[in-house]
Design an enzyme around this catalytic site. Structure first.
Site, PDB file in Angstrom:
ATOM      1  N   TYR A 263       0.786  -1.228   0.000  1.00 23.53           N
ATOM      2  CA  TYR A 263       0.000   0.000   0.000  1.00 23.53           C
ATOM      3  C   TYR A 263       0.821   1.282   0.000  1.00 23.53           C
ATOM      4  CZ  TYR A 263      -2.980  -3.750   1.584  1.00 23.53           C
ATOM      5  OH  TYR A 263      -3.625  -4.951   1.684  1.00 23.53           O
TER       6      TYR A 263
ATOM      7  N   ASP B 280       3.460   2.335  -1.914  1.00 30.14           N
ATOM      8  CA  ASP B 280       3.715   2.937  -3.225  1.00 30.14           C
ATOM      9  C   ASP B 280       2.427   3.399  -3.894  1.00 30.14           C
ATOM     10  OD1 ASP B 280       3.028   0.207  -3.468  1.00 30.14           O
ATOM     11  OD2 ASP B 280       5.089  -0.320  -3.962  1.00 30.14           O
TER      12      ASP B 280
ATOM     13  N   TYR C 127       4.782  -3.327  10.366  1.00 37.68           N
ATOM     14  CA  TYR C 127       5.175  -4.643   9.881  1.00 37.68           C
ATOM     15  C   TYR C 127       5.277  -5.589  11.075  1.00 37.68           C
ATOM     16  CZ  TYR C 127       6.694  -1.651   6.009  1.00 37.68           C
ATOM     17  OH  TYR C 127       6.733  -0.712   5.007  1.00 37.68           O
TER      18      TYR C 127
ATOM     19  N   GLN D   8      -7.986   6.418   2.551  1.00 31.37           N
ATOM     20  CA  GLN D   8      -6.945   7.332   3.002  1.00 31.37           C
ATOM     21  C   GLN D   8      -7.455   8.485   3.844  1.00 31.37           C
ATOM     22  OE1 GLN D   8      -5.034   8.148  -0.805  1.00 31.37           O
ATOM     23  NE2 GLN D   8      -3.271   6.923  -0.205  1.00 31.37           N
TER      24      GLN D   8
ATOM     25  N   ARG E 265       4.155   2.913   9.552  1.00 35.20           N
ATOM     26  CA  ARG E 265       5.179   2.140   8.839  1.00 35.20           C
ATOM     27  C   ARG E 265       5.390   2.718   7.442  1.00 35.20           C
ATOM     28  NH1 ARG E 265       1.798  -3.188   6.543  1.00 35.20           N
ATOM     29  NH2 ARG E 265       1.885  -2.358   4.428  1.00 35.20           N
ATOM     30  N   GLY E 266       6.492   2.297   6.809  1.00 37.18           N
ATOM     31  CA  GLY E 266       6.706   2.596   5.397  1.00 37.18           C
ATOM     32  C   GLY E 266       6.866   4.071   5.118  1.00 37.18           C
ATOM     33  N   GLU E 267       6.172   4.563   4.087  1.00 42.48           N
ATOM     34  CA  GLU E 267       6.329   5.962   3.679  1.00 42.48           C
ATOM     35  C   GLU E 267       5.037   6.757   3.764  1.00 42.48           C
ATOM     36  OE1 GLU E 267       7.732   8.425  -0.296  1.00 42.48           O
ATOM     37  OE2 GLU E 267       8.968   6.787   0.443  1.00 42.48           O
ATOM     38  N   ASP E 268       3.946   6.242   3.215  1.00 48.07           N
ATOM     39  CA  ASP E 268       2.718   7.030   3.157  1.00 48.07           C
ATOM     40  C   ASP E 268       2.185   7.320   4.556  1.00 48.07           C
ATOM     41  OD1 ASP E 268       0.534   8.310   1.720  1.00 48.07           O
ATOM     42  OD2 ASP E 268      -0.697   6.630   2.382  1.00 48.07           O
ATOM     43  N   SER E 269       1.993   6.296   5.380  1.00 46.33           N
ATOM     44  CA  SER E 269       1.464   6.524   6.721  1.00 46.33           C
ATOM     45  C   SER E 269       2.458   7.305   7.583  1.00 46.33           C
ATOM     46  CB  SER E 269       1.095   5.202   7.394  1.00 46.33           C
ATOM     47  OG  SER E 269       2.210   4.341   7.501  1.00 46.33           O
TER      48      SER E 269
END
Length: 380
Positions: free
Chosen positions: A18, A20, A196, A258, A274-278
């Site tokens: 999710y 990207d 994660y 979103q 986590r990651g980039e968007d959140s």
């Protein structure tokens, strides 16, 4: 402002479920809504896209969603006109047939590699530099970032004003949470958890359960659910599940769109993301947070973690900065974080002030969509 008939193509290969597609979907919508551009979003996995945009028809080769032309990225590419601006998100490889069409244009398009977000020093020096060249078409690095001289962060027009208004409106927050089936106790701290898999989770839940302050932990569907279930001693957790252990209430939420996720972050006192968007959206919430960075080979992700922490904790006292560094480092290493959490709680008012100050500081920079448009205007 580019002409209304300027076409932009954004290519997205779904790698991490999710993150990207989350970034490219936000970007595509903003370019349409705020800059009146014609945007095609090419996605290779519409099923992942459907989770954040339930209206998506996973069987459609072409469809329109919120003003964006969504195209399924086919395994066999058909001839199609290349856009004026071509964005390869996160260094994805464009179809060779499309690259040939780009090179055949009388005026080559602006070809941008929209890279991963990082706070590392070298990003500023590489932003806007040429990358590889294909025939007559030059690819250019475009880096999101936290410093002047980068592409900034995704931030819709008026977002921070909307957030502040929502956080001042207790009734609006209560209604939103009730729509998710959440009844927040008046004296409970509200925490969201989207991460994660993490072996360090159990120690945190132990501390929350034994705490003097009630905690309501909201866990949207995701990869961390298995670890939560193991701590609770159950085989699995379904959406809607609620389990109370001492001072800790654990509730599983559905995977939400979103804009709803933004509101969830705004409601919470603390957000684990986590990651980039959140990660970016939690910063706009202006609340203390914990980032589970995506693990990379040879632990190069730890350099990114250190670089961000150096910026994010710069305004904190040495003791508070040490506590936050310890919490984030242990979490991303999968180590127990119970003691680190207790250390961070000792500095809570300072961490709250820092989170809001960081948000406002980042809000002074041009947002990513505006930076892309300005880069194109300078290029032409």
């Amino acid at each position: 402002m580019p002409s209304l008939n300027t076409r932009w193509d954004i290519f997205c290969t779904v790698v991490d479920n999710y993150g990207d597609i989350g970034v490219t979907w936000r970007l595509a919508r903003q370019l349409v809504a705020e800059h009146s551009l014609a945007v095609r979003l090419w996605v290779d996995d519409l099923r992942a896209f459907e989770r954040i945009c339930p209206e998506i028809d996973i069987n459609a080769a072409q469809q329109w969603q919120q003003g964006v032309e969504v195209r399924h990225w086919p395994s066999e590419w058909l001839p199609i006109e290349a856009a004026d601006v071509v964005i390869a998100a996160f260094a994805c490889q464009l179809p060779s047939a499309y690259m040939d069409v780009m090179a055949e244009r009388e005026k080559p398009p602006l070809w941008l590699n929209l890279d991963y977000l990082s706070a590392e020093d070298w990003v500023t020096g590489c932003h806007g530099l040429p990358s590889v060249k294909y025939k007559s078409v030059q690819k250019i690095f475009f880096f999101p970032g936290f410093r002047p001289g980068t592409g900034g962060l995704l931030r819709e027009r008026g977002l921070l004003e909307q957030r502040r208004k929502f956080q001042r409106d207790a009734q609006a927050q209560r209604q939103f949470l009730q729509g998710l089936g959440v009844e927040r106790a008046p004296n409970a701290q509200l925490i969201s958890l989207f991460a994660y898999e993490n072996a360090g989770l159990a120690s945190w839940l132990d501390v929350l359960a034994a705490g003097a302050t009630p905690t309501h932990l909201l866990v949207p569907e995701g990869r961390i659910l298995g670890d939560v279930a193991r701590w609770l001693g159950v085989e699995s957790l379904a959406v809607g599940a609620i389990d109370v252990r001492q001072a800790l209430t654990v509730q599983v939420l559905p995977f939400i769109r979103q804009d709803q996720y933004d509101h969830l972050l705004w409601c919470c006192d603390f957000n684990a993301v986590r990651g980039e968007d959140s990660f970016v959206r939690a910063q706009w919430a202006g609340r203390p947070m914990l980032w589970h960075i995506y693990q990379q080979d040879e632990d190069i992700h730890l350099d990114k973690l250190d670089a961000f922490l150096a910026l994010y904790t710069k305004g904190l006292s040495p003791a508070a900065a040490h506590a936050m560094n310890g919490l984030w480092q242990a979490w991303s290493a999968g180590q127990p974080i119970g003691d680190q959490w207790l250390s961070a709680r000792k500095h809570w008012p300072e961490l709250q002030e820092n989170a809001e100050a960081w948000c406002l500081e980042q809000g002074l920079q041009a947002d990513l969509a505006a930076a892309l448009v300005q880069f194109y205007l300078n290029w032409i």
